[in-house]
Write a protein that holds these residues in place. Structure first.
Motif, short mmCIF file in Angstrom:
data_model
loop_
_atom_site.label_atom_id
_atom_site.label_comp_id
_atom_site.label_asym_id
_atom_site.label_seq_id
_atom_site.Cartn_x
_atom_site.Cartn_y
_atom_site.Cartn_z
N GLU A 157 13.03 0.78 6.40
CA GLU A 157 13.04 1.62 6.99
C GLU A 157 14.03 2.80 6.51
OE1 GLU A 157 12.00 0.59 10.69
OE2 GLU A 157 13.22 3.24 11.28
N GLY A 158 14.00 3.36 6.17
CA GLY A 158 14.96 4.32 5.83
C GLY A 158 15.42 4.45 4.00
N ILE A 159 14.74 4.01 3.82
CA ILE A 159 15.04 4.10 2.24
C ILE A 159 13.69 4.65 1.91
CG2 ILE A 159 14.19 2.75 -0.49
CD1 ILE A 159 16.18 0.50 1.55
N GLU A 160 13.96 5.72 1.08
CA GLU A 160 12.52 5.96 0.03
C GLU A 160 12.42 5.27 -1.24
OE1 GLU A 160 13.68 9.78 -2.48
OE2 GLU A 160 11.68 9.91 -3.07
N SER A 161 10.35 5.34 -0.34
CA SER A 161 9.61 4.47 -0.48
C SER A 161 8.01 4.91 -1.13
CB SER A 161 9.44 2.97 0.37
OG SER A 161 10.95 2.66 1.11
N LEU A 162 8.18 4.24 -2.42
CA LEU A 162 7.25 5.01 -3.05
C LEU A 162 5.93 3.96 -3.23
CD1 LEU A 162 9.29 7.54 -4.98
CD2 LEU A 162 8.08 8.40 -2.71
N PHE A 163 4.74 4.72 -3.05
CA PHE A 163 3.43 3.28 -4.12
C PHE A 163 3.29 4.68 -5.00
CE2 PHE A 163 -0.97 4.13 -4.06
CZ PHE A 163 -1.26 3.25 -5.26
N ILE A 164 3.36 4.75 -6.13
CA ILE A 164 3.06 4.85 -7.92
C ILE A 164 2.38 4.29 -8.30
CG2 ILE A 164 3.88 6.09 -9.75
CD1 ILE A 164 6.77 6.39 -8.33
#
Ligand code: GAR
Length: 207
Positions: free
Chosen positions: A50-57
């Motif tokens: 939470e609060g961390i830029e989290s990306l599925f690439i």
């Protein structure tokens, strides 16, 4: 601020261990990006994310590995990342990617390298019948699990251990040594000479 990107494909317990040490102030850094190559990776839904830029690439959405990695490189450069932490990232990075971030990518492996490289390291250790195994934090170089070793921890293998039993015991040590290695790097206390990695004591680093 020292900026970290974490790459993870699965559960994310090592990611969580590092986040918790940042939150408690033991590691002075920020996690700028969490990148997963798996859409359903539990790490993306962990409370610690939470609060961390989290990306599925999705690697499959690119024409080839080079295109996927070029996209990652641009993202990492734009975010001015100081360190890439592979935490259960089950994909091999190409020599081109690795050379872009020389000595700036680290990995944790659930065995005492150079023994039991690659997949299912805990099962390999149980099958081989070794009495001790453990985990290794190392820099990532162009080979698979071959880069200079930063920290290792030893774990006893019991006679009737299953791979899962051993993995659980190794994981406790992973959560201890991976944040420790990240901390040393953020404090610029790691000196690499060829394959040799020296951890500089706090007092030696003052001048
Ligand atoms: C950890 O045991 C890590 O050592 C291993 O995957 C697990 C990830 O757990 N990594 C490798 O096997 C890399 N070859 P986590 O997602 O809970 O951190």
């Amino acid at each position: 601020m020292f900026k970290i990107a974490i790459f993870a494909s699965g559960r994310g317990s090592n990611f969580a261990a590092i986040v918790n040490q940042i939150k408690s102030g033991q590691i002075k850094a920020q996690i700028s990006l969490l990148i997963s190559d798996k859409e359903d990776a539990p790490v993306l839904n962990r409370p610690e994310a939470e609060g961390i830029e989290s990306l599925f690439i999705d690697p499959a959405s690119f024409n080839n590995q080079t295109a996927y990695e070029n996209y990652l490189i641009k993202l990492l450069q734009k975010a001015e990342i100081d360190l890439i932490v592979l935490a259960g990232y089950m994909r091999i990075l190409s020599p081109v990617f690795v050379s872009q971030f020389k000595n700036k990518i680290i990995n944790i492996h659930p065995a005492l390298l150079p023994a039991f490289k690659g997949l299912h390291a805990q099962q390999q250790a149980v099958d081989y019948g070794v009495k001790y195994s453990g985990c290794t934090v190392h820099f990532v170089d162009q080979g698979m699990d071959t880069g200079p070793i930063i920290l290792q921890a030893v774990v006893e293998v019991k006679a009737d251990d299953s791979a899962a039993d051993l993995a659980a015991r190794i994981l406790v040590e992973e959560h201890r040594i991976y944040p420790a290695a990240v901390k040393f790097l953020t404090e610029n206390r790691i000196k690499i000479t060829g394959r040799k990695v020296k951890i500089i004591k706090e007092e030696e680093n003052l001048g």
